[in-house]
Design an enzyme around this catalytic site. Structure first.
Site, PDB file in Angstrom:
ATOM      1  CG  ASP A   1      -0.097  -2.647  10.047  1.00  0.00           C
ATOM      2  OD1 ASP A   1      -1.013  -2.479   9.213  1.00  0.00           O
ATOM      3  OD2 ASP A   1       0.203  -3.760  10.509  1.00  0.00           O
TER       4      ASP A   1
ATOM      5  CB  SER B   1      -8.179  -3.200  -8.344  1.00  0.00           C
ATOM      6  OG  SER B   1      -7.906  -4.174  -9.333  1.00  0.00           O
TER       7      SER B   1
ATOM      8  CE1 TYR C   1      -5.827  -5.937  -4.399  1.00  0.00           C
ATOM      9  CE2 TYR C   1      -6.775  -6.561  -6.516  1.00  0.00           C
ATOM     10  CZ  TYR C   1      -6.054  -5.677  -5.741  1.00  0.00           C
ATOM     11  OH  TYR C   1      -5.576  -4.518  -6.307  1.00  0.00           O
TER      12      TYR C   1
ATOM     13  CB  SER D   1     -10.455  -6.122   0.122  1.00  0.00           C
ATOM     14  OG  SER D   1      -9.614  -6.075  -1.017  1.00  0.00           O
TER      15      SER D   1
HETATM   16  N1  LIG Z   1      -0.096  -2.820  -9.456  1.00  0.00           N
HETATM   17  C1  LIG Z   1      -1.272  -3.057  -9.999  1.00  0.00           C
HETATM   18  O1  LIG Z   1      -1.353  -3.678 -11.069  1.00  0.00           O
HETATM   19  C2  LIG Z   1      -2.537  -2.551  -9.346  1.00  0.00           C
HETATM   20  C3  LIG Z   1      -3.724  -2.585 -10.104  1.00  0.00           C
HETATM   21  C4  LIG Z   1      -4.895  -2.127  -9.536  1.00  0.00           C
HETATM   22  C5  LIG Z   1      -4.894  -1.624  -8.239  1.00  0.00           C
HETATM   23  N2  LIG Z   1      -3.729  -1.593  -7.516  1.00  0.00           N
HETATM   24  C6  LIG Z   1      -3.791  -1.064  -6.151  1.00  0.00           C
HETATM   25  O2  LIG Z   1      -2.845  -0.036  -6.011  1.00  0.00           O
HETATM   26  C7  LIG Z   1      -2.497   0.090  -4.638  1.00  0.00           C
HETATM   27  C8  LIG Z   1      -0.984   0.213  -4.522  1.00  0.00           C
HETATM   28  O3  LIG Z   1      -0.394  -0.989  -4.957  1.00  0.00           O
HETATM   29  P1  LIG Z   1       0.953  -1.041  -5.800  1.00  0.00           P
HETATM   30  O4  LIG Z   1       0.655  -1.689  -7.079  1.00  0.00           O
HETATM   31  O5  LIG Z   1       1.630   0.278  -5.811  1.00  0.00           O
HETATM   32  O6  LIG Z   1       1.779  -2.143  -4.967  1.00  0.00           O
HETATM   33  P2  LIG Z   1       2.989  -2.004  -3.935  1.00  0.00           P
HETATM   34  O7  LIG Z   1       4.181  -1.454  -4.621  1.00  0.00           O
HETATM   35  O8  LIG Z   1       3.085  -3.332  -3.296  1.00  0.00           O
HETATM   36  O9  LIG Z   1       2.470  -0.909  -2.897  1.00  0.00           O
HETATM   37  C9  LIG Z   1       1.600  -1.224  -1.851  1.00  0.00           C
HETATM   38  C10 LIG Z   1       1.798  -0.168  -0.777  1.00  0.00           C
HETATM   39  O10 LIG Z   1       0.871  -0.429   0.287  1.00  0.00           O
HETATM   40  C11 LIG Z   1       1.584  -0.396   1.494  1.00  0.00           C
HETATM   41  N3  LIG Z   1       0.952  -1.220   2.504  1.00  0.00           N
HETATM   42  C12 LIG Z   1       0.623  -2.527   2.432  1.00  0.00           C
HETATM   43  N4  LIG Z   1       0.087  -2.931   3.580  1.00  0.00           N
HETATM   44  C13 LIG Z   1       0.075  -1.863   4.408  1.00  0.00           C
HETATM   45  C14 LIG Z   1      -0.342  -1.645   5.745  1.00  0.00           C
HETATM   46  N5  LIG Z   1      -0.860  -2.641   6.485  1.00  0.00           N
HETATM   47  N6  LIG Z   1      -0.208  -0.416   6.282  1.00  0.00           N
HETATM   48  C15 LIG Z   1       0.324   0.588   5.565  1.00  0.00           C
HETATM   49  N7  LIG Z   1       0.745   0.447   4.296  1.00  0.00           N
HETATM   50  C16 LIG Z   1       0.619  -0.767   3.730  1.00  0.00           C
HETATM   51  C17 LIG Z   1       2.983  -0.904   1.149  1.00  0.00           C
HETATM   52  O11 LIG Z   1       3.943  -0.434   2.084  1.00  0.00           O
HETATM   53  P3  LIG Z   1       4.587  -1.303   3.266  1.00  0.00           P
HETATM   54  O12 LIG Z   1       4.727  -2.702   2.784  1.00  0.00           O
HETATM   55  O13 LIG Z   1       5.888  -0.603   3.505  1.00  0.00           O
HETATM   56  O14 LIG Z   1       3.652  -1.167   4.408  1.00  0.00           O
HETATM   57  C18 LIG Z   1       3.194  -0.235  -0.191  1.00  0.00           C
HETATM   58  O15 LIG Z   1       3.685   1.066  -0.001  1.00  0.00           O
HETATM   59  C19 LIG Z   1      -3.077  -1.134  -3.924  1.00  0.00           C
HETATM   60  O16 LIG Z   1      -4.237  -0.756  -3.224  1.00  0.00           O
HETATM   61  C20 LIG Z   1      -3.434  -2.067  -5.064  1.00  0.00           C
HETATM   62  O17 LIG Z   1      -4.525  -2.883  -4.745  1.00  0.00           O
HETATM   63  C21 LIG Z   1      -2.555  -2.038  -8.050  1.00  0.00           C
END
Ligand SMILES: NC(=O)c1ccc[n+]([C@@H]2O[C@H](COP(=O)([O-])OP(=O)(O)OC[C@H]3O[C@@H](n4cnc5c(N)ncnc54)[C@H](OP(=O)(O)O)[C@@H]3O)[C@@H](O)[C@H]2O)c1
Length: 321
Positions: A114, A193, A206, A209
């Site tokens: 974490d 993002s 969000y 951050s």
């Molecule tokens: N999807 C979008 O539209 C979008 C757009 C812009 C930016 N982003 C950014 O892309 C990144 C990845 O997001 P995603 O879209 O791929 O969503 P996701 O599928 O929910 O992936 C998020 C990842 O972060 C991990 N995580 C969350 N809290 C954590 C913690 N405390 N310690 C370690 N790992 C942690 C989760 O794993 P665990 O839960 O197993 O810990 C998961 O592997 C994020 O930073 C998000 O802000 C996403």
């Protein structure tokens, strides 16, 4: 050509908001600034090269799903050894297994961690040191989001988002720096993002951050020029992932992913950006326009954010109470 058209149209729109003097000033000075920017971009890319993923050691946070998982797949495909971390151990094991199937000649280390927990992060770095004692790149991808108006949000969620997205990522960076400095042209990718540029409604914590990450890493980059460490800030728009299911809060409104790109496509763009050593990655021409307007015409951008807020938020609900 598309870029110039966008710039021209944005100037015309902006002129109608800011008046002819500003318009004329920017029309005259813009070509000079544009050329200067091209020069400094070239300079950066030349010093960032050559660099390839082959035989590198790369730490990816948040690799159990979504963008992080796709990044892990692509890194090993390109010959890199990876350390993948996240909290959900079983999902992480599956990703590690998939990576080994994609390329069995690289090392894949999975660490349940974490990133908001300082002692777990320290333990992860002990494991990295004993297994590799090397890092060429860190990908700060782990993140959580929200989807409620600030006044409806339990304040602990704002803190939790900051703990993971900002403090978690900066702590990982702090621990990684001594290892990154041992190698030439090391990389840091921050998965920010588009909300780190244009703050939209229902995402106060969000957005905070992601803005904080931007400020932190802009400042850090200026400290790390001398070490030739290249920080890339990526600003994805919508990406089809589990982000909606993992959203924090009691009743978070889902992000519309209807025009989202796949996590594989997103990862491909990110991997190319890391290889080149880009300063920023913007995914679409619309995003590039937003970035441009943000600096020059903030009121215009604020208007767009307000227009979006009107669609999603009942702004009048307390008016007559
Ligand atoms: N999807 C979008 O539209 C979008 C757009 C812009 C930016 N982003 C950014 O892309 C990144 C990845 O997001 P995603 O879209 O791929 O969503 P996701 O599928 O929910 O992936 C998020 C990842 O972060 C991990 N995580 C969350 N809290 C954590 C913690 N405390 N310690 C370690 N790992 C942690 C989760 O794993 P665990 O839960 O197993 O810990 C998961 O592997 C994020 O930073 C998000 O802000 C996403």
């Amino acid at each position: 050509m598309v870029y110039f058209t966008i710039i021209f149209v944005s100037f015309v729109i902006a002129a109608s908001f800011t008046g002819p003097l500003v318009f004329v000033f920017f029309t005259l000075i813009y070509p000079v600034l544009y050329l200067a920017n091209v020069y400094f971009r070239r300079k950066r890319l030349n010093s960032a090269q050559p660099w390839s993923f082959n035989e590198k050691v790369i730490l990816i946070t948040g690799a159990s799903s979504g963008i992080g998982k796709s990044l892990a797949h692509l890194c090993v495909k390109n010959g890199a050894n990876v350390i993948i971390c996240a909290r959900r151990d079983e999902m992480l094991s599956n990703v590690a297994e998939e990576c080994r199937k994609i390329n069995d000649s690289v090392k894949v280390l999975k660490v349940k961690c974490d990133i908001a927990n300082e002692s777990e992060v320290s333990q992860m770095f002990e494991i990295i040191k004993t297994t590799f004692d090397r890092l060429d790149c860190i990908i700060l991808n782990a993140g959580v989001s929200m989807g409620e108006q600030f006044e409806d949000t339990d304040y602990s969620i704002i803190k939790k988002i900051m703990d993971i997205n900002y403090f978690g990522s900066t702590n990982v960076t702090h621990k990684a720096l001594p290892l990154l400095k041992n190698n030439k042209k090391s990389r840091i990718l921050v998965v920010n993002s588009i909300i780190g540029i244009i703050p939209i409604p229902l995402r106060t914590g969000y957005a905070a951050s992601k803005f904080a990450l931007r400020g932190f890493f802009e400042s850090l980059q200026s400290e790390l020029w001398k070490d030739e460490i290249f920080i890339t800030m990526a600003y994805p728009g919508s990406v089809r992932t589990e982000i909606n299911q993992n959203r924090l809060g009691s009743n978070p409104r889902e992000l519309d992913l209807s025009d989202a790109v796949s996590s594989e496509e997103c990862a491909r763009i990110l991997i190319e950006g890391i290889s080149r050593g880009d300063k920023e990655i913007l995914f679409t021409n619309r995003d590039k326009l937003i970035r441009l307007i943000e600096g020059v015409y903030p009121e215009l951008l604020a208007y767009f954010a307000y227009a979006k807020a009107k669609k999603h938020v009942d702004l009048d609900r307390n008016k007559n109470q």
